[in-house]
Motif scaffolding. Sequence first.
Motif, PDB file in Angstrom:
ATOM      1  N   TYR A  80      62.078  55.858 -10.796  1.00  0.00           N
ATOM      2  CA  TYR A  80      60.832  56.581 -11.004  1.00  0.00           C
ATOM      3  C   TYR A  80      60.601  57.594  -9.901  1.00  0.00           C
ATOM      4  N   GLN A  81      60.909  57.153  -8.689  1.00  0.00           N
ATOM      5  CA  GLN A  81      60.713  58.048  -7.552  1.00  0.00           C
ATOM      6  C   GLN A  81      61.591  59.293  -7.706  1.00  0.00           C
ATOM      7  N   ARG A  82      62.845  59.057  -8.113  1.00  0.00           N
ATOM      8  CA  ARG A  82      63.762  60.182  -8.271  1.00  0.00           C
ATOM      9  C   ARG A  82      63.249  61.132  -9.360  1.00  0.00           C
ATOM     10  N   ALA A  83      62.795  60.561 -10.466  1.00  0.00           N
ATOM     11  CA  ALA A  83      62.315  61.403 -11.558  1.00  0.00           C
ATOM     12  C   ALA A  83      61.059  62.167 -11.145  1.00  0.00           C
ATOM     13  N   TRP A  84      60.174  61.465 -10.442  1.00  0.00           N
ATOM     14  CA  TRP A  84      58.880  62.053 -10.094  1.00  0.00           C
ATOM     15  C   TRP A  84      59.035  63.168  -9.069  1.00  0.00           C
ATOM     16  N   GLU A  85      59.868  62.915  -8.041  1.00  0.00           N
ATOM     17  CA  GLU A  85      59.972  63.882  -6.948  1.00  0.00           C
ATOM     18  C   GLU A  85      61.145  64.839  -7.117  1.00  0.00           C
ATOM     19  N   THR A  86      62.356  64.284  -7.100  1.00  0.00           N
ATOM     20  CA  THR A  86      63.536  65.147  -7.148  1.00  0.00           C
ATOM     21  C   THR A  86      63.541  66.007  -8.410  1.00  0.00           C
ATOM     22  N   ALA A  87      63.163  65.401  -9.528  1.00  0.00           N
ATOM     23  CA  ALA A  87      63.205  66.160 -10.780  1.00  0.00           C
ATOM     24  C   ALA A  87      61.869  66.841 -11.067  1.00  0.00           C
ATOM     25  N   SER A  88      60.976  66.829 -10.091  1.00  0.00           N
ATOM     26  CA  SER A  88      59.633  67.434 -10.166  1.00  0.00           C
ATOM     27  C   SER A  88      58.847  67.099 -11.430  1.00  0.00           C
ATOM     28  N   LEU A  89      59.078  65.923 -12.016  1.00  0.00           N
ATOM     29  CA  LEU A  89      58.234  65.525 -13.147  1.00  0.00           C
ATOM     30  C   LEU A  89      56.781  65.376 -12.717  1.00  0.00           C
ATOM     31  N   GLY A  90      56.568  65.084 -11.436  1.00  0.00           N
ATOM     32  CA  GLY A  90      55.209  64.965 -10.926  1.00  0.00           C
ATOM     33  C   GLY A  90      54.418  66.249 -11.142  1.00  0.00           C
ATOM     34  N   THR A  91      55.055  67.377 -10.806  1.00  0.00           N
ATOM     35  CA  THR A  91      54.401  68.670 -11.003  1.00  0.00           C
ATOM     36  C   THR A  91      54.083  68.895 -12.474  1.00  0.00           C
ATOM     37  N   TYR A  92      55.086  68.635 -13.329  1.00  0.00           N
ATOM     38  CA  TYR A  92      54.877  68.847 -14.769  1.00  0.00           C
ATOM     39  C   TYR A  92      53.746  67.965 -15.273  1.00  0.00           C
ATOM     40  N   PHE A  93      53.717  66.752 -14.735  1.00  0.00           N
ATOM     41  CA  PHE A  93      52.719  65.789 -15.166  1.00  0.00           C
ATOM     42  C   PHE A  93      51.309  66.305 -14.882  1.00  0.00           C
ATOM     43  N   VAL A  94      51.114  66.809 -13.654  1.00  0.00           N
ATOM     44  CA  VAL A  94      49.798  67.330 -13.284  1.00  0.00           C
ATOM     45  C   VAL A  94      49.442  68.529 -14.162  1.00  0.00           C
ATOM     46  N   ASN A  95      50.405  69.413 -14.389  1.00  0.00           N
ATOM     47  CA  ASN A  95      50.152  70.562 -15.265  1.00  0.00           C
ATOM     48  C   ASN A  95      49.726  70.125 -16.652  1.00  0.00           C
ATOM     49  N   SER A  96      50.473  69.178 -17.203  1.00  0.00           N
ATOM     50  CA  SER A  96      50.166  68.701 -18.558  1.00  0.00           C
ATOM     51  C   SER A  96      48.768  68.098 -18.609  1.00  0.00           C
ATOM     52  N   LEU A  97      48.457  67.321 -17.579  1.00  0.00           N
ATOM     53  CA  LEU A  97      47.157  66.663 -17.559  1.00  0.00           C
ATOM     54  C   LEU A  97      46.040  67.711 -17.545  1.00  0.00           C
ATOM     55  N   PHE A  98      46.198  68.727 -16.692  1.00  0.00           N
ATOM     56  CA  PHE A  98      45.180  69.775 -16.618  1.00  0.00           C
ATOM     57  C   PHE A  98      45.049  70.491 -17.959  1.00  0.00           C
ATOM     58  N   VAL A  99      46.176  70.956 -18.489  1.00  0.00           N
ATOM     59  CA  VAL A  99      46.145  71.735 -19.738  1.00  0.00           C
ATOM     60  C   VAL A  99      45.545  70.902 -20.861  1.00  0.00           C
ATOM     61  N   THR A 100      45.950  69.625 -20.941  1.00  0.00           N
ATOM     62  CA  THR A 100      45.479  68.786 -22.037  1.00  0.00           C
ATOM     63  C   THR A 100      43.983  68.518 -21.928  1.00  0.00           C
ATOM     64  N   VAL A 101      43.547  68.082 -20.754  1.00  0.00           N
ATOM     65  CA  VAL A 101      42.125  67.749 -20.603  1.00  0.00           C
ATOM     66  C   VAL A 101      41.261  68.993 -20.855  1.00  0.00           C
ATOM     67  N   ALA A 102      41.641  70.116 -20.262  1.00  0.00           N
ATOM     68  CA  ALA A 102      40.832  71.328 -20.417  1.00  0.00           C
ATOM     69  C   ALA A 102      40.786  71.770 -21.874  1.00  0.00           C
ATOM     70  N   SER A 103      41.941  71.785 -22.540  1.00  0.00           N
ATOM     71  CA  SER A 103      41.932  72.314 -23.905  1.00  0.00           C
ATOM     72  C   SER A 103      41.230  71.361 -24.864  1.00  0.00           C
ATOM     73  N   VAL A 104      41.390  70.051 -24.655  1.00  0.00           N
ATOM     74  CA  VAL A 104      40.710  69.112 -25.547  1.00  0.00           C
ATOM     75  C   VAL A 104      39.200  69.230 -25.368  1.00  0.00           C
ATOM     76  N   THR A 105      38.759  69.338 -24.124  1.00  0.00           N
ATOM     77  CA  THR A 105      37.321  69.492 -23.875  1.00  0.00           C
ATOM     78  C   THR A 105      36.788  70.735 -24.575  1.00  0.00           C
ATOM     79  N   LEU A 106      37.483  71.846 -24.363  1.00  0.00           N
ATOM     80  CA  LEU A 106      37.044  73.106 -24.970  1.00  0.00           C
ATOM     81  C   LEU A 106      37.025  72.985 -26.491  1.00  0.00           C
ATOM     82  N   CYS A 107      38.109  72.444 -27.033  1.00  0.00           N
ATOM     83  CA  CYS A 107      38.244  72.357 -28.485  1.00  0.00           C
ATOM     84  C   CYS A 107      37.153  71.478 -29.092  1.00  0.00           C
TER      85      CYS A 107
END
Lengths: 298, 314
Positions: A80-107
């Motif tokens: 998990y650590q390798r996926a989260w950090e080395t493969a930067s899934l952590g960054t993608y995760f935060v992006n997805s969370l922001f985009v999803t929460v914001a768009s669902v709220t707006l919608c």
Amino acid sequence: MTSTLSPAKRRSRPEPARPGPRAAQPGGGLRRAGVQLLLWLYAALAFGPLVLVLIGSFRSNADILRQPVGLPTSLGLENYQRAWETASLGTYFVNSLFVTVASVTLCVTVSAMAAYALSRWRFRGRAVLAALFISGLMIPAKLGLLPVFYMYQSLGLIDSRLGLVLLYAASGIPFSVFVIMGFMRGLPTELEEAARLDGANEGRMFVSIVVPLMRPALAVVTVFQFAPTWNDFFYPLVLMRSDEKYTVPVGLTRFFGEFAADRATLFAGLVIALVPLAIVFALATKHIITGLTAGMSR
Amino acid sequence: MTSGPRRPARASRYRAGRTGLGWIAGFTLPALTLYGLLIVVPLVTAFYYGFFHWEGTQRAGFAGLGNYQEVLTRYPLGDEIPVALWHNVLFFVGTMAIQNTVGLGLAVLLYRNPRFKRFFQTVFSLPYLISPLIVGYLWSLLLSPSFGPVNYVLQSVGLDSWARPWLGDPGTALPVLILVNAWQWIGGPMLIFLAALGGIPRELEEAAALDGASSARAFWSVRFPLLRPAVGVITVLTFIGCFNIFDLVYALGGSDGGPGGAMDVLGLLYYRTAFEGGTNAIGESSALAMMIFVLIFGVAIVLERFLRRREVTS
């Protein structure tokens, strides 16, 4: 188009406790055991692959390559650590969370307002407007992506998370308006009448009377916007350019390319991508079942 | 839709016209603006783009139906379209076949045997929420030729000859795609069938039983015909889903649609034409988009009309 998500109709649904016509028959024991067996077998088929992924994420890569099916070797989180950090899934995760929460709220916000107006007020063009929104349920909106791309280019919204938020909010409107309108149709107007007599204006009434009443429908819509938005792959594939702004699905394509040989990390990455949906599912199973049936019978 | 028969909930109708224009605009315009600008206008624009020849992003001249002709005849696009369309059709037919048998079967089992019903409902529809892209990657790992659990299990139970590169073999790629897709979506049809089964009055079947019909007979002649509306709904939704498919195929076979294009579908073709295309990419892909649009929207509307009429008469 009829929605089953109206409170009145929902009550007429079969109660789970009601036994089927055969259940009470004598000699049904063996048959019932057979039925249970079939159901468990399919449950294994539906759930098994997910379990395999989960187990795989707790094994070392060498182990997986040697023996593709096996028990977890350690409960460590290195994969998990390798996926989260080395493969930067952590960054993608935060992006997805922001985009999803914001768009669902707006919608959900704009859809609730429009659905309320469309189901409670009489005005010219009301039926046309409702039909326009609801026809979106059958429109393959993705085919309009190229013009959206050029529009975004001239507005500077390419490679922008805001651009994604707006697009997702827009594409969720038909389903949300449809579900909320269906719900409003079955909702008595007495409370609204009373508030009106008390002198509440339309805005105040919407916020303090209607929105609380709408909550079941809003919950269904939120859950059902959350999943496809979190999951969407096509829009960011085309619209996003820089790695640090990718959402999870596009990030995964990069990740799968780079870590192709590292099964253990890939399994861990898949689990990370699945976690938010698992949480939503656990919290909202009831709404999901209702919404699936509502969405399906549109 | 909304202008159906009058309903009691419309008691506030006496306020007709008294809602101020400002309120109406304020409540409907945000949704209308978003939806109009980002969904409706782009589709209309795509329609318009399709009538022009393009050089890169420069509009070069009116082409009439030239782009449509070009898309249908230019090599290799002209050959790829019928193949992709055929794959979409097979995909739709295959998915329907599985959903309406397995999905109905599961629903009947759950209906007759409600023990743990909630649990099974949940587990069966769990894959429904997962991204098709993730489903694709998940299965591509499980099905991978040498290190995938599926081949491993086959080999360890002595079925070595069954093990194969499932997604690398043009013969099995499309059937596997159909199975994976059905695995993901089966929960939907199951829930619809379950709701439909519960909505049928039990007296009907009891009456049939009194008349001496066997339980199988009662099912096929009494209950099954009443499930037709459910089949209709599933048909429309499956059609729309199957002709829009993109993510799952992309994950299982890449943007070229797997080995020798064995899984190529219209969605991938549109993507390649629009974003990996030549100088006239805008013109060609817009023409292609409009053809796909007419196909999906047109057939969906016809299906729905047809099914709704049948519902009324039956």
